[in-house]
Design a protein around this motif. Structure first.
Motif, PDB file in Angstrom:
ATOM      1  N   GLU A  77      18.818  -7.292 -35.373  1.00 34.57           N
ATOM      2  CA  GLU A  77      18.793  -5.819 -35.387  1.00 34.57           C
ATOM      3  C   GLU A  77      20.173  -5.262 -35.029  1.00 34.57           C
ATOM      4  O   GLU A  77      20.657  -4.300 -35.649  1.00 34.57           O
ATOM      5  CB  GLU A  77      17.743  -5.284 -34.411  1.00 34.57           C
ATOM      6  N   ASP A  80      23.154  -4.890 -37.793  1.00 29.04           N
ATOM      7  CA  ASP A  80      23.129  -3.738 -38.711  1.00 29.04           C
ATOM      8  C   ASP A  80      21.840  -2.941 -38.504  1.00 29.04           C
ATOM      9  O   ASP A  80      20.895  -3.064 -39.280  1.00 29.04           O
ATOM     10  CB  ASP A  80      23.248  -4.192 -40.173  1.00 29.04           C
ATOM     11  N   PRO A  81      21.810  -2.112 -37.447  1.00 29.33           N
ATOM     12  CA  PRO A  81      20.563  -1.387 -37.137  1.00 29.33           C
ATOM     13  C   PRO A  81      20.101  -0.482 -38.275  1.00 29.33           C
ATOM     14  O   PRO A  81      18.920  -0.218 -38.413  1.00 29.33           O
ATOM     15  CB  PRO A  81      20.941  -0.537 -35.914  1.00 29.33           C
ATOM     16  N   GLU A  82      21.056  -0.039 -39.133  1.00 28.53           N
ATOM     17  CA  GLU A  82      20.651   0.909 -40.184  1.00 28.53           C
ATOM     18  C   GLU A  82      19.970   0.252 -41.374  1.00 28.53           C
ATOM     19  O   GLU A  82      19.266   0.905 -42.139  1.00 28.53           O
ATOM     20  CB  GLU A  82      21.882   1.675 -40.684  1.00 28.53           C
ATOM     21  N   ASP A  83      20.239  -1.007 -41.613  1.00 29.06           N
ATOM     22  CA  ASP A  83      19.600  -1.678 -42.756  1.00 29.06           C
ATOM     23  C   ASP A  83      18.929  -2.950 -42.246  1.00 29.06           C
ATOM     24  O   ASP A  83      19.256  -4.058 -42.660  1.00 29.06           O
ATOM     25  CB  ASP A  83      20.638  -1.997 -43.845  1.00 29.06           C
ATOM     26  N   HIS A  84      18.015  -2.751 -41.323  1.00 28.82           N
ATOM     27  CA  HIS A  84      17.375  -3.900 -40.681  1.00 28.82           C
ATOM     28  C   HIS A  84      15.914  -3.958 -41.107  1.00 28.82           C
ATOM     29  O   HIS A  84      15.252  -2.924 -41.171  1.00 28.82           O
ATOM     30  CB  HIS A  84      17.479  -3.736 -39.156  1.00 28.82           C
ATOM     31  N   ASP A  85      15.441  -5.154 -41.429  1.00 29.54           N
ATOM     32  CA  ASP A  85      14.052  -5.307 -41.843  1.00 29.54           C
ATOM     33  C   ASP A  85      13.336  -6.168 -40.790  1.00 29.54           C
ATOM     34  O   ASP A  85      13.411  -7.400 -40.831  1.00 29.54           O
ATOM     35  CB  ASP A  85      14.010  -5.979 -43.222  1.00 29.54           C
ATOM     36  N   ARG A 273      20.772  -4.009 -53.636  1.00 25.91           N
ATOM     37  CA  ARG A 273      21.933  -4.544 -52.900  1.00 25.91           C
ATOM     38  C   ARG A 273      22.911  -5.284 -53.820  1.00 25.91           C
ATOM     39  O   ARG A 273      23.534  -6.272 -53.434  1.00 25.91           O
ATOM     40  CB  ARG A 273      21.480  -5.487 -51.784  1.00 25.91           C
ATOM     41  N   GLY A 479      20.850  -7.199 -43.091  1.00 27.40           N
ATOM     42  CA  GLY A 479      21.396  -5.895 -43.454  1.00 27.40           C
ATOM     43  C   GLY A 479      22.569  -6.028 -44.399  1.00 27.40           C
ATOM     44  O   GLY A 479      22.585  -6.888 -45.273  1.00 27.40           O
ATOM     45  N   ARG A 480      23.607  -5.212 -44.153  1.00 23.54           N
ATOM     46  CA  ARG A 480      24.784  -5.269 -45.024  1.00 23.54           C
ATOM     47  C   ARG A 480      25.738  -6.367 -44.591  1.00 23.54           C
ATOM     48  O   ARG A 480      26.711  -6.665 -45.273  1.00 23.54           O
ATOM     49  CB  ARG A 480      25.507  -3.913 -45.020  1.00 23.54           C
TER      50      ARG A 480
END
Ligand SMILES: Cc1cc2nc3c(=O)[nH]c(=O)nc-3n(C[C@H](O)[C@H](O)[C@H](O)COP(=O)(O)OP(=O)(O)OC[C@H]3O[C@@H](n4cnc5c(N)ncnc54)[C@H](O)[C@@H]3O)c2cc1C
Length: 506
Positions: A77, A80-85, A273, A479-480
């Motif tokens: 997490e 990359d908190p913004e693109d986290h699954d 992506r 994420g990224r």
């Protein structure tokens, strides 16, 4: 020609994911066809380090290294908190430890710790400084092994001088291929590209069209199709359609032409992506042997003292000791190239990096100004930047670009050098220069998948019977960002999930 469904599953691409899925499906009594476009086992995976990133793995526990799955989740997490699954993370972390020990049992490989390799961002929450990277360092086939499939395993082209040994990604592929060769109900066909997916709009079984030497053939298995077709690195048109900036030169085999991506587009499936890639500095190899890549990965030598990397203006531009940032800066500057400069102190202490001066071009000169002329850099700028860097080193100041500022960035430096193992003046002639390029170990965009490798369509629903793993599959696990061991690790987890799903549906 439409065939009766003779198979339960078709696995496209003979790489690690397909081989793992085949072992599981065979153990469940199902019939499997693996179709491979080339004559070989393994695409980019055969060239890989075979590293798998696995928090709280059995080797860490045996060594008493403290870790937990919760820490692994916090780290995923944090990067990359913004693109986290979180769901992808939970399945990855939950499935991998058991899968790795199963692989040891099924194939005879042994995972070993990459000792001392910290998480790339070990300073973030949940990061650790040792133990999460596992690799099948070597593997020895039994003396009575059936070598039919082993002969087909692609050479480890980046392992200079050890290309045909059973090491790294090639060791994993060899061990898996041997196990699959003796598994019940698994057929393999080589030299047979899959040309298209067969999707039934009413939700009927998914199939594939093959281009066989005897003409086109359609196979519609009972349960499903797993795509393990690799990345699109060699499909320049497809890459440039989705990605701006310089074209990253492929380090992967030429068969990685994004066939799975093209099939998905023709079938009206989404790709996500697609701009993301595993960008790494590399060098061009002179006159590579047939089948070997023209680019070789080149980042560890950049972290040693007595060296800097400069752009075409002769200026430093990024942190040389963190290849992720360096490659990103090469990409975002639009240049895609840079020059690695090192001096006689570097050569005396560490030698020339593997291949440099042998099959990788190098220039040498008695002064920085002469070196600049040889490689086409502005001499005054190079001299000025090196003088600034040297002054900071001698003053014991922090490096302007942050060289060696995290545990990962220090690991490929000179451990005898304190306090910063990555800094040292560039001051003693002769000076050397090697041109480095933006290269890729694989593109990361592809079909959206759920954590079990099930392809998700535009409407957000799972496409029953269609699965993807490896670089044709895209998820938000990291994420990224990208870090070693999650590409192969995720391919194994997705393939295992796909097999489990087919077995549950059987
Ligand atoms: C130098 C290097 C080092 C790396 N090190 C690591 C590492 O240490 N750890 C890590 O996690 N990752 C690493 N990677 C990345 C990693 O190798 C791959 O990204 C990962 O293993 C996923 O590969 P894959 O399963 O997608 O497919 P691949 O191994 O690329 O295989 C794809 C297969 O599909 C076949 N195929 C393609 N199209 C068709 C078609 N139409 N019909 C039938 N077959 C088809 C290809 O011929 C190939 O055999 C590295 C990569 C490189 C290049």
């Amino acid at each position: 020609v439409t065939e009766a469904p003779q198979y339960d599953a078709v696995l496209v691409g003979a790489s690690a994911g397909s081989l793992v899925a085949a072992l599981k499906l065979s153990a469940a009594g199902l019939r499997v066809l693996i179709v491979e476009k080339s004559e070989l086992v393994g695409g980019g995976t055969a060239y890989s380090g075979g590293i798998v990133w696995a928090p709280d793995n059995h080797r860490m526990r045996a060594k008493g290294i403290d870790d937990s799955l919760e820490a692994g989740a916090a780290y995923l997490e944090a990067i990359d908190p913004e693109d986290h699954d979180p769901e992808a993370a939970a399945v990855y972390l939950g499935v991998l430890p058991g899968l790795l020990t199963d692989l040891e049992e099924w194939t005879g490989i042994t995972w070993v710790s990459y000792t001392g390799l910290p998480d790339y961002w070990s300073e973030l929450p949940g990061g650790v400084e040792n133990g999460r990277f596992l690799l099948p360092l070597t593997w020895v086939p039994p003396t009575d092994a059936d070598t039919t499939l082993l002969k087909r395993v692609r050479a480890a082209a980046h392992a200079v001088g050890m290309e045909s040994e059973w090491i790294w990604g090639r060791a994993l592929l060899g061990a898996l291929a041997l196990a699959v060769g003796s598994a019940d109900g698994v057929d393999l066909e080589f030299g047979v590209p899959v040309t298209d997916l067969v999707l039934d709009a009413t939700g009927g079984p998914v199939g594939v069209d093959l281009a066989t030497p005897d003409g086109p053939r359609r196979v519609v298995p009972r349960l499903g199709v797993l795509l393990n077709t690799g990345g699109a690195e060699w499909n320049r048109e497809l890459v440039e359609r989705f990605r701006s900036g310089p074209f990253p030169l492929p380090q992967t085999p030429e068969d990685n032409t994004g066939d799975g991506h093209a099939m998905a587009l023709r079938a009206g499936l989404p790709l996500v992506r697609m701009g993301q890639t595993i960008a790494i500095p590399g060098v061009l190899v002179d006159d590579p042997p047939a089948g070997a890549p023209r680019c070789r990965i080149f980042f560890q030598p950049l972290a040693k003292p007595h060296s800097v990397v400069v752009d075409d203006q002769g200026r430093r531009f990024a942190n040389e000791t963190f290849f992720v940032d360096l490659a990103e800066a090469m990409s975002s500057s639009g240049r895609g190239e840079a020059v690695f400069v090192f001096d006689a102190q570097y050569v005396e202490r560490y030698g020339l990096p593997a291949g440099v001066g042998v099959d990788v071009a190098m220039e040498r000169a008695d002064s920085l100004a002469e070196l600049a002329a040889l490689v086409g850099l502005p001499a005054a700028a190079l001299e000025e930047d090196v003088a600034t860097y040297n002054a900071a080193v001698l003053a014991g100041a922090d490096d302007a670009f942050g060289r060696g500022s995290t545990p990962y960035q220090r690991v490929f430096g000179d451990r005898d050098r304190v306090p910063n193992p990555t800094t040292g003046t560039v001051a003693v002639a002769p000076f050397h220069a090697v041109r480095i390029r933006l290269t890729t170990s694989g593109h990361r965009g592809g079909l959206p998948v759920d954590p079990h490798g099930r392809v998700v369509g535009d409407d957000g629903h799972v496409v029953t019977g269609l699965y993807a793993c490896g670089n044709i599959a895209s998820s938000g696990l990291t994420g990224r960002a990208y870090f070693s061991g999650t590409s192969l690790g995720h391919a194994l987890v997705q393939a295992s999930g796909a097999a489990d799903d087919m077995i549950a549906r059987a």
